[in-house]
Design a protein around this motif. Sequence first.
Motif, PDB file in Angstrom:
ATOM      1  N   THR A  27      -0.184 -34.738 152.559  1.00 23.31           N
ATOM      2  CA  THR A  27       0.245 -33.272 151.890  1.00 23.31           C
ATOM      3  C   THR A  27       0.539 -32.240 151.823  1.00 23.31           C
ATOM      4  O   THR A  27       0.314 -31.541 153.064  1.00 23.31           O
ATOM      5  CB  THR A  27      -0.830 -33.622 150.966  1.00 23.31           C
ATOM      6  OG1 THR A  27      -1.987 -34.576 150.757  1.00 23.31           O
ATOM      7  CG2 THR A  27      -1.098 -31.753 150.129  1.00 23.31           C
ATOM      8  N   CYS A  29       2.590 -28.250 151.023  1.00 21.12           N
ATOM      9  CA  CYS A  29       2.580 -27.246 149.874  1.00 21.12           C
ATOM     10  C   CYS A  29       3.983 -26.283 150.068  1.00 21.12           C
ATOM     11  O   CYS A  29       4.992 -26.256 151.008  1.00 21.12           O
ATOM     12  CB  CYS A  29       1.322 -26.112 149.578  1.00 21.12           C
ATOM     13  SG  CYS A  29       1.768 -25.283 148.410  1.00 21.12           S
ATOM     14  N   LYS A  33       3.870 -25.106 145.193  1.00 15.63           N
ATOM     15  CA  LYS A  33       3.427 -26.388 144.787  1.00 15.63           C
ATOM     16  C   LYS A  33       2.921 -27.447 145.880  1.00 15.63           C
ATOM     17  O   LYS A  33       3.928 -27.714 146.732  1.00 15.63           O
ATOM     18  CB  LYS A  33       4.092 -27.126 143.343  1.00 15.63           C
ATOM     19  CG  LYS A  33       5.383 -27.660 143.912  1.00 15.63           C
ATOM     20  CD  LYS A  33       6.347 -28.303 142.300  1.00 15.63           C
ATOM     21  CE  LYS A  33       7.497 -28.436 142.721  1.00 15.63           C
ATOM     22  NZ  LYS A  33       7.766 -28.415 141.731  1.00 15.63           N
ATOM     23  N   LYS A  34       1.959 -28.441 145.728  1.00 16.99           N
ATOM     24  CA  LYS A  34       1.406 -29.683 146.398  1.00 16.99           C
ATOM     25  C   LYS A  34       2.781 -30.539 145.804  1.00 16.99           C
ATOM     26  O   LYS A  34       2.958 -30.489 145.161  1.00 16.99           O
ATOM     27  CB  LYS A  34       0.659 -30.243 145.816  1.00 16.99           C
ATOM     28  CG  LYS A  34      -0.785 -28.953 147.058  1.00 16.99           C
ATOM     29  CD  LYS A  34      -2.319 -29.940 146.680  1.00 16.99           C
ATOM     30  CE  LYS A  34      -2.828 -28.890 147.830  1.00 16.99           C
ATOM     31  NZ  LYS A  34      -4.474 -29.628 147.341  1.00 16.99           N
ATOM     32  N   THR A  56       5.647 -35.084 143.695  1.00 18.36           N
ATOM     33  CA  THR A  56       4.427 -33.782 142.913  1.00 18.36           C
ATOM     34  C   THR A  56       2.847 -34.606 142.232  1.00 18.36           C
ATOM     35  O   THR A  56       1.819 -34.684 141.919  1.00 18.36           O
ATOM     36  CB  THR A  56       4.507 -33.092 142.226  1.00 18.36           C
ATOM     37  OG1 THR A  56       5.312 -33.407 140.741  1.00 18.36           O
ATOM     38  CG2 THR A  56       5.568 -32.393 142.750  1.00 18.36           C
TER      39      THR A  56
END
Length: 90
Positions: A27, A29, A33-34, A56
């Motif tokens: 994960t 960013c 956004k992740k 995403t």
Amino acid sequence: MNERLITERQVKTGDGEVLVLHYFLLTECLRGKKEFGIGITEQSNGYTAYAPALHTDIQRVYDLIIKLANGAVTPVGLSDVLADVLADWT
């Protein structure tokens, strides 16, 4: 980048060696956004392969990790398998 262990598999090779494979959800960013990716490590030799920021949609990446684990994909084979899988992702 954060790693979370999703599953582990033990696989016997043709010469009787047992590989212990760890499959991770990555994960990070990016651009606000992740994004999620995949990591695979083979425990005995330390080989690791990362495919960060694949998508995403966490569920889509999680499902892919399970498929890779069920197919006993190793770090060495990850890029070839992903080339086939990602060609179908739109």
